[in-house]
Every structure is written in C-alpha cells, then in structure tokens.
Design a protein around this motif. Structure first.
Motif, mmCIF file in Angstrom:
data_model
loop_
_atom_site.group_PDB
_atom_site.id
_atom_site.type_symbol
_atom_site.label_atom_id
_atom_site.label_comp_id
_atom_site.label_asym_id
_atom_site.label_seq_id
_atom_site.Cartn_x
_atom_site.Cartn_y
_atom_site.Cartn_z
ATOM 1 N N ALA A 1 -2.812 -10.615 16.668
ATOM 2 C CA ALA A 1 -2.153 -11.272 15.845
ATOM 3 C C ALA A 1 -1.123 -12.175 16.699
ATOM 4 N N LEU A 2 -1.130 -13.062 15.820
ATOM 5 C CA LEU A 2 -0.146 -14.768 16.460
ATOM 6 C C LEU A 2 1.274 -14.712 15.061
ATOM 7 N N VAL A 3 2.175 -15.235 15.443
ATOM 8 C CA VAL A 3 3.775 -14.745 15.103
ATOM 9 C C VAL A 3 3.597 -15.927 15.257
ATOM 10 N N TYR B 1 -3.553 -13.772 6.898
ATOM 11 C CA TYR B 1 -2.876 -15.391 7.039
ATOM 12 C C TYR B 1 -1.818 -14.956 5.396
ATOM 13 N N ILE B 2 -0.455 -15.702 6.856
ATOM 14 C CA ILE B 2 0.860 -14.613 6.061
ATOM 15 C C ILE B 2 1.817 -16.161 6.277
ATOM 16 N N ARG B 3 1.906 -16.943 4.909
ATOM 17 C CA ARG B 3 3.249 -18.668 5.160
ATOM 18 C C ARG B 3 4.053 -17.753 4.457
ATOM 19 N N GLN B 4 5.329 -18.595 4.680
ATOM 20 C CA GLN B 4 6.611 -17.834 3.926
ATOM 21 C C GLN B 4 7.239 -19.551 4.292
ATOM 22 N N GLU B 5 8.464 -19.568 2.589
ATOM 23 C CA GLU B 5 8.887 -19.938 2.186
ATOM 24 C C GLU B 5 10.273 -20.051 3.142
ATOM 25 N N ASP B 6 10.658 -21.340 3.274
ATOM 26 C CA ASP B 6 12.240 -21.092 4.065
ATOM 27 C C ASP B 6 13.601 -20.711 2.755
ATOM 28 N N ASN B 7 13.964 -19.644 3.609
ATOM 29 C CA ASN B 7 14.932 -19.090 2.166
ATOM 30 C C ASN B 7 14.632 -18.690 1.217
ATOM 31 N N ASN B 8 13.870 -18.023 1.192
ATOM 32 C CA ASN B 8 12.827 -17.620 -0.127
ATOM 33 C C ASN B 8 12.319 -15.476 0.749
ATOM 34 N N PHE C 1 0.979 -0.755 0.032
ATOM 35 C CA PHE C 1 0.162 0.048 0.263
ATOM 36 C C PHE C 1 1.003 1.251 0.045
ATOM 37 N N TRP C 2 0.699 1.962 -1.026
ATOM 38 C CA TRP C 2 1.175 3.735 -0.837
ATOM 39 C C TRP C 2 -0.139 4.652 -0.469
ATOM 40 N N GLY C 3 0.101 4.735 1.310
ATOM 41 C CA GLY C 3 -0.911 5.748 1.213
ATOM 42 C C GLY C 3 -2.163 5.282 1.200
ATOM 43 N N GLY C 4 -3.523 6.432 1.110
ATOM 44 C CA GLY C 4 -4.488 5.816 0.036
ATOM 45 C C GLY C 4 -5.685 4.966 1.826
ATOM 46 N N ASN C 5 -6.896 4.866 2.121
ATOM 47 C CA ASN C 5 -7.409 4.333 2.977
ATOM 48 C C ASN C 5 -8.328 3.313 2.699
ATOM 49 N N VAL C 6 -8.035 2.133 1.677
ATOM 50 C CA VAL C 6 -8.211 0.819 1.050
ATOM 51 C C VAL C 6 -8.114 0.454 2.693
ATOM 52 N N SER C 7 -9.396 -1.264 2.461
ATOM 53 C CA SER C 7 -9.634 -1.729 4.106
ATOM 54 C C SER C 7 -9.466 -3.446 2.967
ATOM 55 N N VAL C 8 -9.160 -4.314 3.675
ATOM 56 C CA VAL C 8 -8.553 -5.473 3.806
ATOM 57 C C VAL C 8 -9.201 -6.905 4.301
ATOM 58 N N SER C 9 -9.833 -7.663 4.071
ATOM 59 C CA SER C 9 -9.820 -8.942 4.945
ATOM 60 C C SER C 9 -10.054 -10.130 4.389
ATOM 61 N N HIS C 10 -9.765 -11.666 4.785
ATOM 62 C CA HIS C 10 -9.786 -12.778 4.129
ATOM 63 C C HIS C 10 -8.668 -12.533 3.642
ATOM 64 N N VAL C 11 -7.677 -12.310 3.541
ATOM 65 C CA VAL C 11 -5.867 -12.470 2.867
ATOM 66 C C VAL C 11 -5.649 -13.228 2.882
ATOM 67 N N VAL C 12 -4.931 -14.123 1.722
ATOM 68 C CA VAL C 12 -3.462 -15.036 2.405
ATOM 69 C C VAL C 12 -2.757 -14.550 1.376
ATOM 70 N N LEU C 13 -1.398 -14.466 2.044
ATOM 71 C CA LEU C 13 -0.091 -14.533 1.078
ATOM 72 C C LEU C 13 0.856 -15.616 1.524
ATOM 73 N N LEU D 1 0.493 -14.950 11.581
ATOM 74 C CA LEU D 1 2.196 -15.099 10.687
ATOM 75 C C LEU D 1 3.032 -16.061 10.833
ATOM 76 N N GLN D 2 3.252 -17.299 9.978
ATOM 77 C CA GLN D 2 3.900 -18.571 9.628
ATOM 78 C C GLN D 2 4.996 -18.170 8.910
ATOM 79 N N LEU D 3 6.333 -18.003 9.456
ATOM 80 C CA LEU D 3 7.064 -17.515 9.789
ATOM 81 C C LEU D 3 8.456 -18.304 8.708
ATOM 82 N N ALA D 4 9.045 -18.120 7.794
ATOM 83 C CA ALA D 4 10.146 -19.046 7.035
ATOM 84 C C ALA D 4 11.345 -18.782 8.495
#
Length: 910
Positions: A354-356, A290-297, A256-268, A325-328
């Motif tokens: 938030a759960l990290v 929900y955020i899930r990362q890949e190891d070394n990526n 997001f670059w500025g703005g006021n938009v809201s988002v929900s039910h986002v999977v990254l 957030l499920q981190l790599a």
C-alpha cells in the motif's frame, strides 16, 4: 401498452370531432347487406426498439439523448414473468433512465439476470437507485473502449454533474454477515429501503461488474442514511468485480457489509465521505485500488470496521494489495478531516504493497482506533507489510480512556516487514523510475493468496502500465476545470495579518506574517488575495530534533522575506512545499512584491537541516555540526532522513550577506537525507550560491539555476546524492562557477567522501568577473569524488576554464575511478585547465566525450539550452536508468532532449 391505447382513443376522438364539423363517419358494423369486398389491411409499421423493450420499460418523456431514444425503468423487474429465460437485457441502442428504486428480482425468489451491453448508459433521476436482490444477478460487462456508465440524469442532459444527483448501485447477496447470529436464517435489513441481505453461502454469485463507471450518486435520505456509489451487502465470492470506478459520490465510494466478494482494478475519485469502507465481517480481497480525494470534500481513504462488540463473527478479515491513496486536505462539509487509513471496531485484515501519499493539510495517514482493533494488531490478525507512507502527519497512536498510549502506531508500522515512511517520488499517481515503490513490494502474492496476482511493487501502478486509461473519467485531463485560487477571509492559524504591508501590495488583502519558532504544524493556504511574509530574522520550523513540526505550503502560495529574514527547517521537522506546474510556490523579496527594483541579496533563503551524515562529524551517532549562518545544527547517522518535499518551488532575490565569509544560499541542504523529495526547483538571482550541500544524501530532479552571483551549484562535506536534469545559466560579470565541488580539507580526510552521481546537465557559464572571481564552468577540488555523465558545458568568449581539477587529492580520485566523467561535450574557448595535471588527456580518454575548442569553438548550437535536431548531443548520451533506477531513461547529452522544455510554465524568466 398505455401509450398505444391512448393513441387509438385519440384517433377516435379526432374522427368524432370531424363529424361534428359536417364530416361523414363510416363505420363497418359487419351487416350482411354490405357486400363490399374488404380490402387487405396495410400492415402497421413496427418499431424494432419498442419490440425489444415494451415488455419491461416505457418511453421517457425525454425524446432522445446522444441521438438515442430514452427508455424508463421503474419498480420491480422480474424476468420470470416478463422476459424469456429470466433475463432482462438493457441494450446500448437506447439510453436508460432509472425512476425511483428499481429492484431486480424478488428476495431469493423470481430470480432475474439484468444483462447490460457494453457501452450502455444508465441515468438516475434524483430519487433513483438500482438494487440487485438476493438470488438475482447483474451481468454488466463493458470493455475499456465501451464502459458501462451509470450517471445522473442531470449529467446525461448535458448539465454539470455533481455529488448526490441520484442514488447508486446496491448488490445484495446470501454470503455471511456478522449481523446475523444464525446465518442459516439471515434476513439483515439494508440501511436504505426495504431490502434484505446475508446468509451462509460464501460463494454466492451476484453477477459481474466489469468496466463499469458510477458517477454523481449518493443522494441523502436523512442525516444518517445516504447511498454509496456501489454497496456490496452480503455479496459472495462467486461475484466478479473488475475495473470499477466510482466518481464524485456524496457518501462512500464503495462499502462492504460482510460477504466475501473480491474486487480488482478499482478507481475511487473525489468521493465525499470514505472512499473504501468495510464492516460486518467482510472477508474478500481487493487488489489494484487507486483512491484520489478532493480537498475539503473527503473524509477517509479507507475506513475499516467489523462489529462494535468486537466479538461478532465472522470478523472482517480482508486481504488488500497494491493500493495507492492520494489524500486530500482540509475538512468536508460535515467537518470531517481528510485522513488516510483507519482500522477500528475490531477489524482484522492483511494489507500488502500500500502507498499512502498525503497532502500538506492531510490529517493522520494511519490510525488504529480502539482496544479490540489494537488486540488484533498485537496478535497478528491485523497486519500491513511492504507499504509506504508519505505524509505530513503519518501516524496517530492509540490511547485508552485515561489517555494512555496502548499502541504506538509508528512503531507497529515500521516494525513490520518492508514498511517505509519516506518520499513516495510520484509523477501524479505513477511512481517515477527512482521511486522506492518500484522495488519495495512483496513478492509471491499469488502463492500466498490465490485471489491475488503477483505484483512486486508498492501501490496500484508499476510505473509503466496505466490500467485506468480509456474507461475512467476525470483522471486524464478529460473533465478537470482549470484551478483558480479563491480569496481568503483571514490568515491561517499561526500567522498574523499585517494590514500595513497588504496596503502596499496590489490585489492583496492579507499579508500573513511568520515570525520566530513554530513547534506546532502550520499550513499556508493559497488564496488569490493573500501573501505570506517571513519577518524578524530566522523563521524556524521545529526544535532541533525535538518539538518537531511540519510547515505545509499549498500550491500557488507566494512568500516574501524581509531584508534580514530566512526560513529554517530544523532536524526532525519537515517542509511540505507541494506546488504544481500550473501553480508553483514562490519565495521572493519584499521589493519584488511591492513593485520596487529587484536584485540579489534582498532576503535570506531556505535552509533545510537533516540527520544524514556529514564528514564534519567524526562520530555520526553524536553529531551536532553548526550551520554556517545562525545557531542551527545538522548531521547524524540517518542516510534516509526525511526533511519533507520541495516540488515546483521558485526562490528569487535571496542570499543576503552577513559578513565577508557568511552569505546565504538560495537553498541550503545541510545533512539532508534521501527520504526528502526535491524536484522542479529554481533559484534565481541569489547573492551567493544557488544551492549548496553540506553532506547528506538528498536527490534532486529538474533543477533550474539562473543568474546566481557566486557558484550556481556547490557541494562539500560528504554529499552523496543524485541529480538529473539540471540547467544552469549565468549573467556576465555577475557570477563565479557553474559547479564548485568539494569534500574535505582535514588530515586525515573526513568520511564519507563527497560522491554524487549527476547526469543530464547543461551549464552556460558567464563571461567576465563578478568583482572578485572569474566566471568559469566547473571545478572539482578538495578531495571530492563524483560520477558525471551527459554534461554540456558551453562557454562564451570571455568565459574562463570550463573544467578544472584543482589539487592532488582530487586528481588521485580521477586515477582510481572515484571520479568518472563520460558522454559529455565541452564547447569552450578555454576548455580544460591543465595546471599540474593531465586533465585534458584524462577527460578526452573517457567514453563518449567531445571537446570543441580552437576552430570548433562555438559549433554546438543551443537555443535556450535546447540542442538542434541534428546536434551531436542527441542520441549519444548514456542511459543512466540501466545503472540506477533513480534516473529517467535518457539517451541525450545535456539537460534537454531537443523537444521538451521542462522549465516551461512554472519558472521565472526575465
């Protein structure tokens, strides 16, 4: 269209060619002398698809994909001149190909709506991206059953999809950005292409993205310019974004670059740089992310900025709620470490629920980076509440240029309402019933911020409803390839290769040795050609509540101990052993890995030492109780102390003998607190007890104890944890008790009293004698308390008593309710020992208990612990989840439900 003109010219050329070969060509010139009646022309067949799309698209040179025609979009799409009502509709009856930059509408002129039907697939070629200009809109509203998918042309052609194969989506709006000093005259350039954004309309509407998936985007323009999966630049609050996934993008997932938009039910999922990024004054909201990362990526889960001056307005001040957030681990190809949340560059904001969750090799999970952001943290402009961090390196404090700490991030986080640094207790990304995430969330979110909905739990999921089902990719086993370990070229830092040992072990190039005490973090990396050796006696992680360190162990790692070695995790330090069903972590003996004869007592075992209470210390604020082996201390006043995680861990052939009274257990838990996560563990063929507890409050699930020599499961000194799903088997003439339970021998009795709550246990005690003690089922003694339910104890012909109350203080606990034992089955020749106490009468009088002895002995049929379909064990258990949310719902007696074998795949079975 050009295609039709070429067809006509081709037909004429064919006719001329025929004439050259002697054929006749008759052309009607319209002469008056030609009185031949003109025949009625045959209507030219029409293509209904071409009729729909000819005005703004061309047929692709790719004939069909998924059995549908492929049509190409390129250049500028302006509905005012090419489509009625300024709307262009992309139907789901064809597949769409984006060629280059496809721009919808002009910049605040020629406003156009790009409507996309549910189930439509849009493919981007290697230089393609889609831009929605200021004043125009995208109306992409899919459904859970028919999501709208933006993916790469490569993937669309059935080849392997990967990062950077096309660009992504860019939405440009007229909402504020702090890059413009005068919002009424704002034309801020977007970082890719010749596109402008920004203005003074906070409620600007750029359309709808709902049930939309964006895959394999993020092509690189140069070293500083790459496209995000979805870019929101100056996008206003009138825009709807709900159910959006960005998968495997080569830069950020969304930004997001500025703005006021809201988002929900986002999977990254598996995005290369930051999964969720904001800057330049974004003041929208985000919920259920929900955020899930890949190891070394991957780099960061969230990277949050406002402006480098720290003074530009509007300041980024979003509100975020219910994030997981499920981190790599490791670093990505740009040498950026995988990390959690970074607040920096003057951002403000408010984060709730938030759960990290970090991995064994994740960098810091929460950091506040600079003075302007620290100022926001200090004055309450930046807050995080009712959140949980479960990481090896949870916090990084902020320092100024002189290396002086200006924000103690841990103290800042834990000082805010409802925050926890503890075990998340997850099954994948869903919280288990016992997870603190389900009860620790902030209430009243909707009243606090109308953009939010009430969700009184921590994280993106409530433990029951999975809103990702049906429309997402690669999180439900739909495209995940089997994990295969790759070879390592060298040992991890902190270990030393023993080439001599490696030469003795098949398929092994590296034996990475651990020895002595480690006061820095150490991560053991999994590799197809590597094993790890514990050598030289006690291998100790961290000092005693000083110089704390974390031992991270990746899934698939195998460690072996030499004959005098064992692993100790000191008070204040952690082990993060995070195996999986496919790749458990295995601790074993040197004899095992070198192909020699295996047996009990060939190395030491695991020792976890914590700061939780033990009744050996009269003053818990000044407690340094010595462990029974070595020079190690445990105990304290912190019931929720966190010694890390053991998940999918197998310990074999441990338990060496020091002398007649000192032997090592497979896993020793001494003063270990409830913040520690223990699930899916096996101890096999240990020379003393399988597991033992000295005080503490650690909880366990899915425990498999096989062929251990003394007691399989032992507690003493005030242990007050919980256990569910435990299966104990023993070897004839090579075991003592299934469970041995103590509390305190002192007068007066030490406190706290041992008082565990245990459910869904199957014990198959051995027969005979182990050389010093008879094989028996369970003994409660030495003033212990306990609340027990759903037990099966099934002995053989040579098994001793299956239940015994041993002394008067323990018997008193049965009479005053400190010991309860319900909904259980004892099927034994010598079922219950009445030695001075009326134990049989007490036990049979409690609810749901059954004794099978005499003629009924042996009538309970079990197959590898599983009851038969018509067994009395099924449907007659007590559902402990109604009393304590640690426990899974289970209405059966014993460790198994008759169908599911939770030991399958990850355990060792001879």
């Amino acid at each position: 269209m050009e295609l039709r003109r070429l067809f006509k010219l081709g037909a004429l050329a064919s006719a001329l060619a025929l004439a050259g070969c002697g054929g006749d060509i008759n052309l009607n010139t319209g002469s008056d002398s030609d009185n031949t009646p003109t025949p009625t022309p045959t209507p030219t067949p029409t293509d209904p698809i071409a009729d729909k799309y000819d005005g703004f698209a061309d047929r692709s040179n790719i004939d069909t994909i998924d059995g549908k025609q492929v049509w190409v979009l390129k250049g500028n799409l302006t509905g005012a001149s090419n489509a009625a009502n300024s709307t262009i509709t992309l139907g789901n009856d064809v597949v769409w190909e984006l060629d280059g930059a496809v721009v919808v509408g002009g910049d605040n002129e020629n406003a156009t709506v790009l409507e996309i039907e549910p189930g439509t697939k849009i493919l981007g070629n290697n230089d393609a991206y889609l831009v929605i200009s200021r004043g125009s809109q995208i109306d992409a509203e899919g459904t859970a059953d028919q999501p709208i998918v933006f993916t790469s042309l490569t993937a669309g052609l059935g080849q392997k999809g990967d990062r950077g194969q096309w660009g992504g989506l860019v939405l440009l709006g007229n909402a504020p950005t702090n890059k413009c000093p005068d919002l009424s005259s704002c034309d801020q350039g977007f970082e890719v292409g010749d596109h402008a954004f920004g203005g003074d309309q906070t409620d600007d509407n750029s359309g709808t993205l709902k049930y939309v998936r964006v895959e394999f985007g993020g092509f690189k323009i140069n070293d500083t310019q790459e496209l995000n999966g979805v870019s929101f630049a100056g996008v206003g609050s009138g825009t709807t974004v709900d159910y959006l996934q960005v998968h495997k993008n080569d830069d950020d997932g969304i930004e997001f670059w500025g703005g006021n938009v809201s988002v929900s039910h986002v999977v990254l999922t598996d995005n290369f740089d930051d999964s969720f990024d904001w800057t330049n004054g974004w003041s929208g909201s985000a919920q259920h992310v929900y955020i899930r990362q890949e190891d070394n990526n991957a780099n960061r889960g969230i990277e949050a900025d406002s402006s480098k001056s720290g003074e530009d307005v509007p300041v980024s001040t979003p509100t975020l709620a219910n994030l997981t957030l499920q981190l790599a681990g490791g670093v990505n190809g740009s040498d950026d470490a995988a990390e959690g949340i970074l607040f920096r560059v003057g951002t403000a904001g408010h984060v709730y629920n938030a759960l990290v969750k970090g991995g064994v090799d994740t960098g810091e999970c929460l950091e506040v980076n600079d003075a302007s952001t620290v100022a926001n943290a200090d004055d309450g402009s930046l807050t995080i509440e009712h959140s949980l961090i479960d990481c090896v390196e949870p916090f990084k404090s902020t320092k100024d240029d002189s290396d002086t700490v200006i924000l103690d991030t841990e103290a800042w986080f834990l000082g805010q309402e409802g925050n926890l640094a503890a075990a998340a207790d997850l099954d994948g990304y869903m919280p288990n019933a016992s997870s603190p995430a389900l009860t620790g969330g902030k209430a009243g979110l909707a009243n606090m911020d109308a953009r939010l909905m009430d969700a009184e739990y921590i994280g993106a999921f409530d433990g029951s409803n999975d809103w990702t089902q049906g429309w997402t990719i690669d999180i439900h086993g739909d495209s995940t390839a089997p994990v295969t370990l790759q070879p390592l070229t060298s040992c991890p830092a902190g270990t030393v290769n023993d080439a001599t040992s490696a030469a003795l072990i098949a398929d092994t190039d590296l034996v990475c040795t651990l020895e002595g005490t480690y006061t820095n973090n150490l991560t053991l990396l999994a590799g197809s050609n590597v094993k790890y050796k514990l050598d030289g006696g006690a291998v100790v992680i961290g000092g005693d509540n000083e110089n704390s360190a974390t031992l991270g162990i990746q899934a698939g790692v195998e460690l072996f101990g030499t004959s005098n070695s064992y692993l100790v995790v000191s008070r204040g330090s952690k082990v993060m052993a995070q195996g999986s069903a496919e790749m458990p972590i295995v601790f074993t003996s040197e004899e095992d890995v070198t192909g020699q004869t295996t047996g009990q007592g060939q190395w030491g075992g695991l020792v976890l030492l914590g700061n939780a209470p033990t009744n050996k210390c009269p003053d818990l604020n000044n407690c340094d109780q010595g462990f029974e082996v070595g020079n190690h201390s445990f105990g304290g006043n912190d019931d929720s102390d966190n010694s890390g995680q053991l998940s999918y861990v197998v310990v074999k052939y441990a338990g060496f003998k020091i002398n007649d009274t000192q032997e090592m257990n497979g896993i020793s838990f001494a003063g270990v607190g409830s913040g520690t996560q223990v699930d899916h563990i096996q101890v096999h063929a240990n020379g003393d007890d399988g597991v033992e507890f000295w005080g503490g409050s650690v909880n366990l699930k899915y425990v498999y104890l096989t062929n251990n020599f003394d007691d399989s499961f032992d507690w003493t000194n005030g242990w007050r944890g919980k256990v569910q799903h435990m299966f104990i088997t023993q070897e004839d003439n090579n075991a003592n008790r299934g469970i041995e339970a103590d509390s305190s021998k002192s007068d007066p009795l030490g406190t706290p009293t041992s008082m565990p709550t245990i459910s869904n246990v199957t014990i198959l005690p051995a027969g005979g004698n182990n050389g010093s003690d008879d094989a028996e089922g369970m003994i409660l003694r030495v003033a212990t308390g306990a609340h027990l339910s759903n037990f099966i104890i099934k002995g053989g012909d040579e098994t001793g008593e299956c239940l015994e109350i041993d002394d008067a203080t323990t018997w008193e606990n049965t009479q005053d309710g400190d010991i309860t034992f319900t909904h259980s089955i004892i099927d034994c020749k010598e079922a219950i020992k009445d030695d001075g106490f009326e134990t049989t009468a007490w036990w049979t009088a409690q609810e749901g208990n059954t004794v099978l002895t005499g003629d009924d002995f042996g009538s309970l049929m079990l197959t590898e612990g599983q009851p038969a379909a018509d067994s009395i064990a099924l449907g007659n258990g007590k559902d402990m989840s109604a009393e304590d949310n640690f426990f899974d719902s289970a209405d059966y007696i014993g460790a198994f439900d008759g169908t599911t074998d939770w030991t399958e795949g990850w355990t060792f079975k001879e």
